[in-house]
Structures are given as C-alpha cells and as structure tokens.
Write an enzyme that holds these catalytic residues in place. Structure first.
Site: not given
Length: 571
Positions: A107, A160, A178, A249-250, A272-273, A421, A465
């Site tokens: 991760y 992203r 993840k 995610e992202d 989650d972001d 991150n 985290n």
C-alpha cells in the site's frame, strides 16, 4: 465455480474440480509444496511439484527470505504482487503475520511507484479492466460465473492516483492494493473481492508514448461520454450484484464528489478518499486533543487542500464539534480552508458550492493578504493563530518552515498532520516539524516515516492512514448486509477507533494504535458499523447476535484446508 466448501465432522474441506497444472496455477487454490501426498494422488500433482511436503509456516519463511533479498521497495512490491498471483494463502499469511513491515510495501507509499510502473510488472490477470472501447460488453464481462461470489468492489479510473496524478491503466494498482487490505486487515475472503479499473484513456503523455503501456492508448474520454460510461458500469453492477459494496477510489476530485452524490442512494457505496480519510483524520485529531486538553469546539483548524478529501475531513469534524453542543454555523467557524488560490472566501476565485459553507466573509479577512490579494497559509497562521494544521493538498513542502514556526509561537502543542501520499508528496517532513516547533508538535502523517529525534530520543510518528478505517468499514457493511452507507456509519467507524487510541490512557503515548493491531481493530470497527447500520434501518439482519454470526462467517484466516475432488469432475 471450481470450489465448493463442505463441512465435515472433523474439519472443513474444499470440493475442487481443477487438477494438475490448472490447480497449481490457481492462486486461490494453489498450496505449492504444502499439497499432501494424498492430494497429490487425487489431483495428479506428482512430478509437477518437488517431493518435499511442506507447511504454510515453512513457505512463509521461504518467501520472507526471498522478500528480504530484494534491493528496493519497488522490487519488494513486485515480488509480493507475483506471490499474490501465484498463491494467495501464502501472500495473506505473510501480510497478516507481518502487518507493520508489509503495509508500506503493498500500500502507501510503495503502491504509488507500483502504479507508475504497472506496465513493467503486469503478468497475470487480477481484477477487471473495463475499457471504453468495450463499453457495450460490460454486462457480458461481469456475467461470468467466476464472479458469482463477489461481495465488494473497489473501482478507480486512474486519474488521481495518490498525489501522483493520472496513471491511466496503471491506476489498477490502487484497487488491487485496497482489496488486499480488505482481506489482510478486514478478513474478507479474497474470493469475495473484485478490483476494477475503468480505462477511459489517459492524459499522461509519458504513458501514451510508452511502447509497453498496457492501457487504452487514447486521451481521456470526458464530458457526457464519460458520465454515460460510468453510468453504464454502475447499472451493470447493480443488475449483476444487487447487494454489492462499491468503493470509489482515486477519481479526480470533482468526479469523486459527483459520483458519490449521484449513486449513494442507488446502491451500497462509499468513497474512501472522502469518507475514509475524514474518519481517520478525525480520530487522530481527537487523540491529539486528549494530549492538549483543548476541547474540539475551541480548536482553530486550517485545512490545506480543500478538494474532496479536505471537504470530507471538515464536514466530519464539524459533526463531532456539533456533538459538543454548538450550532452548525458555530462549528463551521472553527475552520480555515485553503485551496489553490489561497484562503477560501465568499467571493474568492473558483469557490465551488459545496465549499461555500466554510468560506470566510470578506470583511473578516480584510487586510490579511500580504501579496497579490491572495491570502496564503502564512497569512492565515499570522491572523487566525490556528491550533491544528491538516494537509491533503498533494503539494510537497506546503507546510513551510516560516508558517510552522509562526504557528508554534501561538500554541503550546501544535497539531500538524501532513496527510498527502505518497511520501514524496507529504506537506512536510516529520523531523522538520519537530525541529521547527522545538519538539512540541503532535504529528500524524499519511505515509510511514522513520521515528523522529526528540531531545535525543527516537519517537515513532503516527501513520494517519485510511487502512485503520476502510477494511473494518467494509467488513461491517458486508456483515450487516447494508443496503446503503450512511454518514452515521462512517462516523461510527471513527468513533470506535477513538475508543482505542492509546492517548485515552496515556498522554505520552502514540496518537494511534500500532498498525500491527489493525486486523483486530477491523473486527471492532466492523461491529460498530454493523450496529449503526441496524440503527439506521439499512441492515438486512435483525439484531446484534445475527451481526456477530455474520462477522464470524465473513472473516477468513489464511490457512490451508484439505481438498477433495468435486463430484463429477474429471479425475
């Protein structure tokens, strides 16, 4: 399906239809040298394996030696990805037994480089690439029987990735990583997890010009075509798995917020972001408040980077502040939001509607600007005298020495969280923050850092985290069979973690529990989330006893069980 589980009077067995080379090449079923002599007879494995019959413990030790021989974190990441694609039981046993060492390799921060160099190491299929040219085949692709048991999905479009930007198809490294933590820290069986990459092209010219790039070589599809593609995907998911958990995610900030708002009432979904980051940031800040003794409602909080993550953190913290007996308007006054154009103000440049509740009045900040009309972080620190500084900007060095030293003049224990991150994008280096505040700062970081030196002593830095939150959140959602993910369920995850922070008992302790305890915490967080789902009327189970049974049924331990040949399978 190639596997059926059957309970016997002695122990669970698996009814398996594969044999020989096909069995060894199934990462979920492969035992390698741990196949017993009897299993080698039944499944025609003699000759394909060396004669030694080993144990999982021996295999884990062997793979650990191989891992330690790798020279760089990226090489270790690639080694572990190969292991995951050859034997999932060994891979997860290695993770579960060595969480603190393995987490940075599977991760953040190493997964960032893994996404950038994904095309170099792609070897075997894992998850699904749903590319724009195949938009009319999505339903067909999802329909394969191998996906019948899917309970949770992590999806990205690779635009992203962490703070690294557009990685196109290489962004698949994030859903894979993840999902690995869904299993390692949440206990969800890997056969229930499906990573997905929506390949709508990339605007990363380095990827497009690379001869080894594995993705669709096309600039990103945008606008209505893009929205229609995502809608086609979501519709296909809802039809295929009516009760699945879908984690976003992202995605780029504007898309992340839009999709969560659009789909959260259509299926069981969270981002989650936005929500996971908010939960872990809130828990860590409240842990720091245990040390400083200043109530949350009296904090002055600067958030640097006011996109989806920054807004998510601010919204959740505002809920916790309201719990202390203040009005929503008073809670919002605790925050100073800084975006790309400086402090967010009511008539500022490109202020989005969702940011407006936190925009400061122009008359309030009149005279704050020191240059070009933009109110910088240093300007905010000089005038607002904040007690908390949170960074989710993706901008390395955003927390300048001058701003941090100014902050330290006005607060005894500055709380500073550079959360971006990977490590290369962190707003500040923890040791610098300690030095600039004479050792007084309470620091939490998004990526792992080495312990810092404080008055000659080595002090570990809390890794703030999301991995503390989302595995347990997902397990609670799956176990409760939740129809939707409510804000209260996300808050319940943060609240449960807060109950276990070491500063509840010791002000000198770390802000967060050791990451080695994350799997045990995952179960506790899952139970809290499931209980909240029942209270919210979203669970499809009746009570807490049923929840406990479902939690037990959904937690998988990486261990080998005996195999028998499935009836009707060719011997």
């Amino acid at each position: 399906m190639n596997v059926q589980q059957q309970a016997t009077s002695e122990e669970a067995t698996l009814q398996v239809s594969l044999s020989g080379f096909d069995l060894i090449n199934s990462p979920r079923l492969n035992k390698g040298t741990a196949f017993t002599d009897r299993e080698r007879d039944i499944f025609h494995l003699h000759g394909l394996l060396p004669p030694h019959v080993g144990t999982l413990d021996e295999q884990v030790e062997r793979r650990m030696q191989g891992l330690n021989d790798q020279s760089t974190p990226f090489n270790k990441y690639a080694f572990l990805r190969d292991l995951q694609d050859s034997n999932e039981t060994i891979f997860y046993a290695l993770l579960v037994r060595n969480v603190e060492k393995m987490l940075p390799l599977v991760y953040t921060p190493t997964v960032g480089e893994g996404c950038q160099r994904f095309s170099e190491i792609w070897r075997k299929p894992r998850g699904l690439f749903l590319s724009y040219p195949n938009k009319d085949r999505i339903t067909q692709i999802l329909s394969h029987p191998r996906y019948d048991g899917i309970k949770c999905i992590v999806v990205s479009d690779g635009e992203r990735i962490l703070g690294l930007g557009d990685q196109g198809a290489g962004g698949m490294g994030i859903p894979i990583g993840k999902m690995a933590l869904y299993t390692a820290l949440g206990g969800i069986h890997p056969e229930h997890c499906l990573p997905i990459l929506l390949d709508v092209g990339t605007d990363n010219e380095e990827r497009l010009s690379s001869p080894i790039y594995v993705g669709w070589k096309h600039h990103r599809i945008r606008g209505q075509e893009y929205d229609d593609f995502v809608d086609t995907f979501v519709s296909a998911v809802k039809a295929r798995w009516p009760h699945v958990l879908l984690q976003w995610e992202d995605f780029a900030g504007s898309n992340a917020a839009r999709f969560l708002a659009r789909y959260r009432d259509q299926l069981c979904t969270f981002n989650d972001d936005i929500q996971g980051t908010a939960a872990i940031a809130a828990a860590t800040l409240i842990s720091a408040i245990n040390v400083t003794g200043i109530p949350l409602k009296q904090q002055k909080i600067v958030v640097v980077g006011f996109g989806t993550a920054g807004l998510g953190i601010t919204n959740l913290l505002a809920q916790f502040i309201e719990d202390e007996g203040v009005s929503p308007d008073e809670a919002r006054q605790c925050f100073y939001a800084i975006d790309r154009y400086g402090l967010v103000t009511e008539h500022g440049k490109d202020v989005r509607p969702e940011q407006m509740p936190y925009a400061r009045k122009e008359q309030e900040v009149q005279g704050w600007s020191s240059q070009n009309g933009e109110i910088t972080l240093l300007d905010v620190v000089r005038n607002a005298k904040p007690t908390v500084l949170i960074g989710v900007s993706g901008q390395a060095g955003a927390f300048t020495e001058q701003a941090v030293r100014e902050m330290a003049k006005h607060t005894a224990r500055p709380v500073i969280f550079p959360l971006s991150n990977p490590t290369s994008r962190s707003e500040a280096i923890p040791q610098d923050l300690i030095n600039w505040t004479e050792g007084r700062a309470l620091v939490g970081t998004g990526s792992p850092f080495d312990p810092v030196d404080v008055d000659g002593k080595k002090v570990p830095i809390a890794q703030t985290n999301n991995s503390y939150i989302f595995p347990g959140l997902a397990l609670g959602i799956v176990a409760s069979k939740a129809r939707r993910v409510t804000d209260a369920m996300v808050k319940a995850a943060a609240t449960e973690l807060i109950r276990h922070v070491p500063t509840q008992k010791d002000k000198l302790a770390s802000l967060l529990p050791p990451i080695s305890e994350a799997r045990a915490l995952g179960r506790l967080i899952a139970q809290a989330v499931g209980k909240q789902a029942i209270l919210d009327g979203q669970a499809q189970i009746s009570d807490e006893d049923a929840l406990r049974r479902e939690l037990d049924a959904n937690i998988w331990e990486p261990a080998y069980v005996p195999y028998e040949l499935q009836r009707g399978a060719a011997s």
